[in-house]
Design a protein around this motif. Structure first.
Motif, PDB file in Angstrom:
ATOM      1  N   LYS A 152       0.856  -1.181   0.000  1.00  0.00           N
ATOM      2  CA  LYS A 152       0.000   0.000   0.000  1.00  0.00           C
ATOM      3  C   LYS A 152       0.897   1.238   0.000  1.00  0.00           C
ATOM      4  N   ASN A 153       0.807   2.021  -1.059  1.00  0.00           N
ATOM      5  CA  ASN A 153       1.594   3.245  -1.181  1.00  0.00           C
ATOM      6  C   ASN A 153       0.726   4.434  -0.781  1.00  0.00           C
ATOM      7  N   ILE A 154       1.081   5.076   0.319  1.00  0.00           N
ATOM      8  CA  ILE A 154       0.267   6.143   0.895  1.00  0.00           C
ATOM      9  C   ILE A 154       1.058   7.450   0.859  1.00  0.00           C
ATOM     10  N   ALA A 155       0.471   8.495   0.283  1.00  0.00           N
ATOM     11  CA  ALA A 155       1.096   9.816   0.260  1.00  0.00           C
ATOM     12  C   ALA A 155       0.544  10.658   1.402  1.00  0.00           C
ATOM     13  N   ILE A 156       1.429  11.321   2.115  1.00  0.00           N
ATOM     14  CA  ILE A 156       1.046  12.251   3.185  1.00  0.00           C
ATOM     15  C   ILE A 156       1.281  13.657   2.662  1.00  0.00           C
ATOM     16  N   ILE A 157       0.204  14.395   2.414  1.00  0.00           N
ATOM     17  CA  ILE A 157       0.309  15.739   1.861  1.00  0.00           C
ATOM     18  C   ILE A 157      -0.368  16.716   2.809  1.00  0.00           C
ATOM     19  N   GLY A 158      -0.078  17.985   2.623  1.00  0.00           N
ATOM     20  CA  GLY A 158      -0.707  18.981   3.486  1.00  0.00           C
ATOM     21  C   GLY A 158      -0.026  20.324   3.365  1.00  0.00           C
ATOM     22  N   PRO A 159      -0.598  21.360   3.977  1.00  0.00           N
ATOM     23  CA  PRO A 159      -0.024  22.712   3.887  1.00  0.00           C
ATOM     24  C   PRO A 159       1.327  22.803   4.577  1.00  0.00           C
ATOM     25  N   PHE A 160       1.983  23.907   4.344  1.00  0.00           N
ATOM     26  CA  PHE A 160       3.267  24.218   4.960  1.00  0.00           C
ATOM     27  C   PHE A 160       3.099  24.305   6.474  1.00  0.00           C
ATOM     28  N   ARG A 161       4.008  23.657   7.201  1.00  0.00           N
ATOM     29  CA  ARG A 161       4.036  23.668   8.666  1.00  0.00           C
ATOM     30  C   ARG A 161       2.831  22.972   9.294  1.00  0.00           C
ATOM     31  N   SER A 162       2.259  22.013   8.615  1.00  0.00           N
ATOM     32  CA  SER A 162       1.137  21.288   9.208  1.00  0.00           C
ATOM     33  C   SER A 162       1.584  20.059  10.000  1.00  0.00           C
ATOM     34  N   GLY A 163       2.869  19.721   9.978  1.00  0.00           N
ATOM     35  CA  GLY A 163       3.392  18.634  10.801  1.00  0.00           C
ATOM     36  C   GLY A 163       3.489  17.293  10.104  1.00  0.00           C
ATOM     37  N   LYS A 164       3.602  17.274   8.774  1.00  0.00           N
ATOM     38  CA  LYS A 164       3.642  16.008   8.027  1.00  0.00           C
ATOM     39  C   LYS A 164       4.895  15.201   8.343  1.00  0.00           C
ATOM     40  N   THR A 165       6.048  15.846   8.223  1.00  0.00           N
ATOM     41  CA  THR A 165       7.308  15.126   8.413  1.00  0.00           C
ATOM     42  C   THR A 165       7.446  14.615   9.837  1.00  0.00           C
ATOM     43  N   SER A 166       7.044  15.407  10.817  1.00  0.00           N
ATOM     44  CA  SER A 166       7.106  14.965  12.216  1.00  0.00           C
ATOM     45  C   SER A 166       6.208  13.753  12.428  1.00  0.00           C
ATOM     46  N   LEU A 167       5.010  13.785  11.845  1.00  0.00           N
ATOM     47  CA  LEU A 167       4.058  12.695  12.026  1.00  0.00           C
ATOM     48  C   LEU A 167       4.581  11.407  11.387  1.00  0.00           C
ATOM     49  N   VAL A 168       5.075  11.508  10.154  1.00  0.00           N
ATOM     50  CA  VAL A 168       5.596  10.321   9.472  1.00  0.00           C
ATOM     51  C   VAL A 168       6.834   9.791  10.188  1.00  0.00           C
ATOM     52  N   SER A 169       7.689  10.680  10.665  1.00  0.00           N
ATOM     53  CA  SER A 169       8.880  10.250  11.399  1.00  0.00           C
ATOM     54  C   SER A 169       8.497   9.453  12.635  1.00  0.00           C
ATOM     55  N   ASN A 170       7.488   9.940  13.368  1.00  0.00           N
ATOM     56  CA  ASN A 170       7.030   9.214  14.553  1.00  0.00           C
ATOM     57  C   ASN A 170       6.512   7.833  14.190  1.00  0.00           C
ATOM     58  N   MET A 171       5.770   7.740  13.109  1.00  0.00           N
ATOM     59  CA  MET A 171       5.194   6.455  12.704  1.00  0.00           C
ATOM     60  C   MET A 171       6.285   5.452  12.343  1.00  0.00           C
ATOM     61  N   ILE A 172       7.284   5.899  11.613  1.00  0.00           N
ATOM     62  CA  ILE A 172       8.349   4.985  11.193  1.00  0.00           C
ATOM     63  C   ILE A 172       9.218   4.579  12.374  1.00  0.00           C
ATOM     64  N   VAL A 173       9.523   5.532  13.255  1.00  0.00           N
ATOM     65  CA  VAL A 173      10.355   5.208  14.412  1.00  0.00           C
ATOM     66  C   VAL A 173       9.655   4.211  15.330  1.00  0.00           C
ATOM     67  N   LYS A 174       8.315   4.270  15.406  1.00  0.00           N
ATOM     68  CA  LYS A 174       7.583   3.336  16.259  1.00  0.00           C
ATOM     69  C   LYS A 174       7.773   1.892  15.817  1.00  0.00           C
ATOM     70  N   LYS A 175       8.151   1.674  14.579  1.00  0.00           N
ATOM     71  CA  LYS A 175       8.349   0.315  14.082  1.00  0.00           C
ATOM     72  C   LYS A 175       9.796  -0.137  14.220  1.00  0.00           C
ATOM     73  N   HIS A 176      10.593   0.613  14.992  1.00  0.00           N
ATOM     74  CA  HIS A 176      11.963   0.216  15.273  1.00  0.00           C
ATOM     75  C   HIS A 176      12.044  -0.339  16.693  1.00  0.00           C
ATOM     76  N   ARG A 177      13.087  -1.084  16.928  1.00  0.00           N
ATOM     77  CA  ARG A 177      13.279  -1.675  18.253  1.00  0.00           C
ATOM     78  C   ARG A 177      13.410  -0.597  19.315  1.00  0.00           C
ATOM     79  N   LYS A 178      13.130  -0.984  20.546  1.00  0.00           N
ATOM     80  CA  LYS A 178      13.118  -0.018  21.643  1.00  0.00           C
ATOM     81  C   LYS A 178      14.460   0.683  21.807  1.00  0.00           C
ATOM     82  N   HIS A 179      15.559  -0.007  21.461  1.00  0.00           N
ATOM     83  CA  HIS A 179      16.866   0.618  21.682  1.00  0.00           C
ATOM     84  C   HIS A 179      17.061   1.851  20.799  1.00  0.00           C
ATOM     85  N   PHE A 180      16.212   2.006  19.754  1.00  0.00           N
ATOM     86  CA  PHE A 180      16.361   3.143  18.857  1.00  0.00           C
ATOM     87  C   PHE A 180      15.330   4.226  19.127  1.00  0.00           C
ATOM     88  N   GLN A 181      14.241   3.892  19.804  1.00  0.00           N
ATOM     89  CA  GLN A 181      13.195   4.879  20.039  1.00  0.00           C
ATOM     90  C   GLN A 181      13.644   5.903  21.067  1.00  0.00           C
TER      91      GLN A 181
END
Length: 1001
Positions: A152-181
């Motif tokens: 499933k290829n999902i695009a995250i789009i939105g206005p400037f400064r709406s928090g897209k990169t922070s949100l996606v970063s949090n989602m990806i980091v959550k799928k890493h082992r605890k030693h990296f979170q």
């Protein structure tokens, strides 16, 4: 670990703290994991293959390299109090040659980037590889190979400064082992996991797409594509949408549905045909910043949802209880739908799915909960009743915020365990409140199941996305497998679309999506049917890392590098890749050129300060045109390079990269970066058109042929729907849907039947029509000469007669076509003849010069409205369309238009008069072109040498200066005399004098 090692680490920490840590331009991740598990060297990592994520191997050579860097860093740090700078673009292989480079010269002439080189040990091993996942990479590869539907290829789009990169970063980091979170929480989001490029960190804003992926429930492979929010880079967002199956639009809860949201929805839903969902981000701002009470919190959210539904033709298409509107806070690391929130805060709901579904369906809208029952109550506000959304969602959320801020750690732990049945993650009373709130929300909204380690934020995202993807209609714009089926080409073995060249992991790759077949290293592929290349390397984007793979499958988004006999490192730009076996079908399945939403209407003139850099600048611009396929470059007669971009920030970004990074790509041993001088003032491109109809059908003859063409302006309503991407006549004509095209032109735009049925060619907003009566038309001659007539039309449309600028909003009508000599005629001579006829037609139809206009959206505080109006009033041609108060906030949104050439520096002026509290965005997605004031052919206009032209002289001034820059002026022509383009250049002198005597020219 020995005592010496511990002492060494302490000394390293001490030195590190003495460094200037204010710069965030390093590619590494600082304080992004636990103290004993940070990544060493802070460099992007490229894996060597499909290694096991659970194995952490110690590489002796790598260890020696790291120790060498640490020793060098320690030496510089102890020897001088100055901050150490290193070459950001230096690879590990360059370290051996570093001694040959003069340090003073390196620091003076190379880009000085503060780089975090802190390395941390754990059990004697260094971490310099991608973090381990919470899922099995083997299982994920198996799912990818089994079926494209698993991806499933999902695009995250939105206005400037709406928090897209922070949100996606949090989602990806959550799928890493605890030693990296995160243990030391990055409250300011300075080290976002998806920010992997130097320019993104340097400019503090996302300027190119990036992707992270994870396996959900051992079943679905989620590719989440982060995109830029700044309007200058929306063409990058469009590429992400082209590759995606579904799109989420992120909305800042304080700003609501802004003009940027509306335009992005139009692109994703109306133009691209994708199904979309919405994520209402930054809901914490409603509580902590605006300090709304529970009822006004609900009213604010309800107002946003109502505005969202106004975007769609179907009322109530989007609603929180349907799961296509989610709530999140990228700052505090949580996301939820109504259903997930109820399940998280109430243990009884988690155990009773039937009850959970029942309450979910009644927890939105004008529904109240009283006396243990739900009741529809549209007048709840007048009756002093409380909506069920407030009862079940808002009040518990406020309780979490309140107790997280006021309770001490021990009391907070007891409160969490008593009310939610969870254990609060470790905390302390002296901890900053943001860090404590993050841990509180993670304790409540994260599943602590050690076996699955499923993250609530990912669970919520996936579950509410999959169903929407299944219902997503096939995009008319995207070229996908359905197109192959219609063309009967299912027997194709391989089909890959190349979208652009992208810099990733300090290397240049071709960004591709696979539509048919598998590709492996060593495969031979044809690019656009022109050249054969061999696949040299395949990789997957992974946030800050790149994962090399041996084989890729359909529906995967991959990075490719190829080699051929000409170049050892061949970069494939925009186009199509085929298998060698499918070479004969190449012309039948080529992907259409992307019709970018933003036009490159702003330009800057470049020239190297030193002639020795001319070749480097030429190479750099060629590479830039592949990395940014939406821009244009050209060279004028004075050997000046012209760069066309979509806005100031994009041009600034390109110049930064051109001066520093991409020149190093060609020669990594250079110590002097290229110095480029550019024009101080912003220049814009122009277009040519007409404001009337040709006063006569003037025949153009050669020895063997004669033809005549007239020009006229298309209607404003037709031009508007084409520019707003609501009607695509060129695409319908290319796909030979002539009946549909004719019906729309006749019914919606009142075209005559003969004109609608006899279209010869279409280019943008320009049409070429056969207007010869059927009885007068030599059909055989017309079919013979038609290809040359079309080529002449395309040539003039791209380079008009005024200043060789493209045409806009012109209809050309073929009036006569005759053959004068039957014996010695050759159709090839019709090409220059038709080109001349098209130019005469335009010059005889009241020619005009058109300039581009930006649509602007300004979000600022209500107190600054007067200052904003004052700044805009001083700008020529600016118009304010609407000033809208953003409900529930102290903000207003000002929308309007402004000439592109007069928008230069407007953002800076607005920031100055609003104390830096303004977000200003400029768009060219509606392709607004308006007539420049004045008569473009008025030779009686007198120009001042030292003052800018105004009023009716502006059109002529722009024309003459553009001609001069392009080297089109004759020997006696300049911006201060009466010469310029005229019908006299294309007509016989006798005919021209006759027309002038009749006052027709």
């Amino acid at each position: 670990m020995s005592n010496n090692d511990l002492l060494f680490d302490k000394e390293l920490d001490k030195e590190y703290n003495n460094l200037d840590s204010g710069s965030d331009s390093s590619i590494g991740i600082k304080n992004f994991g636990q103290d004993d598990s940070e990544l060493s060297e802070g460099e992007l990592y490229k894996s060597s293959g499909d290694e096991n994520d659970d194995d952490i191997e110690q590489d002796d050579k790598l260890l020696e390299t790291i120790q060498l860097k640490l020793a060098q860093r320690k030496k510089i740090s102890n020897g001088s109090s100055q901050v150490m700078f290193v070459d950001e673009f230096q690879s590990d292989s360059d370290i051996e040659n570093e001694a040959d480079i003069d340090d003073e010269n390196m620091n003076d002439n190379k880009l000085k980037i503060l780089k975090d080189q802190r390395s941390v040990k754990k059990n004697g091993k260094y971490y310099n590889k991608p973090p381990r996942f919470t899922f099995s990479s083997t299982k994920m590869n198996q799912k990818i190979e089994e079926s494209p539907d698993n991806i499933k290829n999902i695009a995250i789009i939105g206005p400037f400064r709406s928090g897209k990169t922070s949100l996606v970063s949090n989602m990806i980091v959550k799928k890493h082992r605890k030693h990296f979170q995160r243990q030391k929480y990055d409250y300011l989001n300075l080290k976002k996991y998806m920010d992997n490029s130097l320019i993104t960190k340097y400019r503090k804003t996302t300027s190119r797409l990036n992707m992270g992926r994870f396996l959900h429930n051992e079943d679905i492979v989620m590719n989440i594509i982060d995109t830029p929010g700044h309007s200058d880079f929306w063409n990058e967002t469009q590429i992400a949408l082209e590759m995606s199956d579904f799109a989420y639009i992120i909305i800042d809860c304080v700003e609501g549905v802004t003009d940027s949201v509306i335009k992005l929805y139009e692109v994703a839903r109306l133009k691209m045909g994708l199904n979309v969902g919405f994520i209402l981000n930054k809901i914490d701002r409603l509580v902590l910043e605006l300090k709304l009470d529970e009822i006004h919190f609900f009213l604010k959210i309800q107002d946003i949802v109502n505005d969202i539904n106004k975007l769609d033709y179907n009322e109530d298409s989007f609603s929180p209880e349907k799961g296509n509107i989610l709530f999140s806070s990228s700052k505090y690391h949580f996301m939820f739908s109504i259903k997930q929130f109820l399940a998280s805060v109430n243990e009884s709901y988690r155990k009773n799915n039937e009850m959970l579904d029942y309450i979910t369906k009644r927890s939105w809208g004008n529904v109240v909960f009283e006396d243990n029952k739900f009741e529809y109550c549209p007048n709840w506000n007048r009756l002093n009743k409380v909506p069920s959304f407030v009862t079940f969602i808002v009040e518990p959320l406020y309780e979490i915020f309140k107790n997280g801020l006021v309770l001490k750690t021990q009391d907070l732990k007891k409160w969490v365990e008593l009310n939610f049945g969870y254990l609060l993650k470790s905390s302390s009373d002296d901890e900053e409140y943001t860090a404590q709130l993050i841990k509180l929300f993670e304790s409540i909204f994260e599943n602590d199941n050690k076996e699955s380690t499923v993250s609530m934020i990912n669970q919520c995202f996936v579950e509410n996305t999959v169903n929407s993807i299944a219902q997503s209609p096939t995009s008319e714009q995207n070229f996908n497998l359905s197109c192959i089926e219609k063309k009967g080409l299912l027997h194709l073995s391989k089909l890959i679309r190349v979208f652009k060249v992208i810099e990733y992991n300090n290397q240049l790759w071709s960004l591709c999506k696979i539509y048919k077949g598998n590709i492996s290293i060593g495969d031979a592929l044809y690019f656009e049917g022109k050249k054969l290349l061999t696949v040299f390397e395949i990789a997957i984007m992974g946030g800050r890392f790149v994962k090399n793979i041996q084989k890729a499958f359909p529906n995967q988004i991959v990075l490719l590098r190829g080699i051929n006999t000409v170049s050892p490192d061949d970069l494939v730009g925009v186009g199509t890749l085929y298998s060698k076996e499918d070479f004969e079908l190449a012309d039948k399945v080529a992907f259409p050129k992307i019709d970018f939403i933003n036009e490159p209407v702003m330009k800057v003139v470049l020239q190297p300060k030193q002639l020795k850099h001319l070749t480097l600048l030429n190479k750099g611009l060629k590479l830039i045109s592949k990395i940014y396929p939406d821009i244009k470059t050209s060279v004028d007669t004075s050997r000046e390079y012209i760069l066309y971009g979509c806005g100031e920030l994009q041009i600034d970004t390109i110049l930064f990269e051109l001066r520093y990074f991409y020149i190093c790509y060609f020669d990594r041993n250079i110590t002097d970066f290229i110095e480029i001088k550019s024009t101080g003032n912003v220049i814009t491109s122009f277009k040519e058109g007409c404001s009337g109809e040709s006063f006569a059908s003037i025949p153009v003859t050669s020895k063997n042929y004669s033809l005549s063409i007239v020009a006229t302006k298309i209607s404003d309503d037709l031009s508007e729907v084409i520019c707003k991407n609501q009607f695509f006549p060129e695409r319908l004509f290319r796909e030979k849907k002539l009946v549909d095209l004719s019906a729309i032109l006749r019914n919606d735009f009142k075209w005559e039947s003969e004109a609608a049925r006899n279209i010869i060619a279409i280019s943008g907003t320009n049409f070429f029509i056969n207007d010869i009566l059927p009885d007068d038309l030599d059909t055989e001659l017309f079919q013979e000469l038609k290809p040359y007539l079309i080529k002449g039309f395309e040539k003039v449309v791209s380079e008009g007669p005024l200043a060789e600028e493209p045409l806009h909003n012109v209809i050309f009508k073929l009036m006569t076509l005759d053959k004068l000599d039957e014996t010695s005629s050759t159709p090839l001579e019709v090409l220059p003849l038709s080109t001349k006829a098209f130019k005469i037609a335009l010059l005889s139809a009241k020619p005009i010069l058109l300039e581009p206009y930006y649509s602007f959206s300004i979000i600022t505080k209500f107190d600054h409205e007067r200052n904003v109006k004052s700044v805009l009033k001083r700008r020529r041609g600016s118009q304010i369309f609407n000033i809208k108060e953003i409900s529930g906030s102290p903000l207003i949104q000002v929308t309007g238009i402004i000439p592109t050439i007069d928008s230069n520096g407007l953002s800076v002026d607005l920031q100055m008069v609003t104390q830096g509290s303004t977000i200003c965005q400029f768009y060219s997605i509606h392709k607004r072109w308006y007539k420049v004031p004045g008569n473009v052919l008025d030779q009686e206009i007198q120009f001042s040498k030292l003052e800018p032209s105004e009023g009716d002289a502006l059109s002529r001034d722009f024309l003459m200066k553009t001609r001069k820059r392009k080297g089109l002026e004759s020997e006696n022509e300049n911006s201060l005399n009466d010469n310029g383009p005229s019908l006299k250049d294309y007509l016989d002198l006798e005919l021209y004098l006759q027309l002038k005597e009749l006052k027709m020219v």
